[in-house]
Scaffold this motif. Structure first.
Motif, PDB file in Angstrom:
ATOM      1  N   LYS A  52      55.498 -23.258  -9.589  1.00  0.00           N
ATOM      2  CA  LYS A  52      55.011 -21.992  -9.023  1.00  0.00           C
ATOM      3  C   LYS A  52      55.737 -21.685  -7.722  1.00  0.00           C
ATOM      4  CE  LYS A  52      50.435 -22.222 -11.067  1.00  0.00           C
ATOM      5  NZ  LYS A  52      49.001 -22.414 -10.816  1.00  0.00           N
ATOM      6  N   ASP A  53      55.972 -22.705  -6.888  1.00  0.00           N
ATOM      7  CA  ASP A  53      56.699 -22.501  -5.635  1.00  0.00           C
ATOM      8  C   ASP A  53      58.133 -22.050  -5.897  1.00  0.00           C
ATOM      9  OD1 ASP A  53      54.502 -23.157  -4.117  1.00  0.00           O
ATOM     10  OD2 ASP A  53      55.155 -25.219  -3.731  1.00  0.00           O
ATOM     11  N   LYS A  56      58.245 -18.391  -6.560  1.00  0.00           N
ATOM     12  CA  LYS A  56      57.947 -17.569  -5.391  1.00  0.00           C
ATOM     13  C   LYS A  56      59.179 -17.344  -4.524  1.00  0.00           C
ATOM     14  CE  LYS A  56      53.052 -18.593  -4.730  1.00  0.00           C
ATOM     15  NZ  LYS A  56      52.072 -19.216  -3.844  1.00  0.00           N
ATOM     16  N   SER A  57      60.105 -18.306  -4.570  1.00  0.00           N
ATOM     17  CA  SER A  57      61.293 -18.227  -3.694  1.00  0.00           C
ATOM     18  C   SER A  57      62.281 -17.218  -4.125  1.00  0.00           C
ATOM     19  CB  SER A  57      61.970 -19.583  -3.634  1.00  0.00           C
ATOM     20  OG  SER A  57      61.102 -20.525  -3.072  1.00  0.00           O
TER      21      SER A  57
END
Length: 57
Positions: A52-53, A56-57
């Motif tokens: 998920k991270d 997001k980037s």
């Protein structure tokens, strides 16, 4: 993923390690297996957090 979740998942993994260690020390195979399973679940959750991270980037 929020920092809260990362901390929670890290704590779950640590608790699993403790449970596994207690199981080994007391020769309790069931407790050792539960600890190992808890660690595996926490690792899956942490991997999900990482994915998920990355999106997001």
């Amino acid at each position: 993923m929020g920092l809260d979740d990362k901390i929670k998942h890290g704590a779950e993994e640590a608790a699993g390690k403790v449970k596994e260690g207690v199981g080994k020390a007391t020769d309790n195979e069931r407790l050792e297996a539960e600890g190992h399973a808890d660690q595996a679940k926490a690792n899956v959750k942490q991997a999900g957090d990482d994915v998920k991270d990355a999106f997001k980037s």
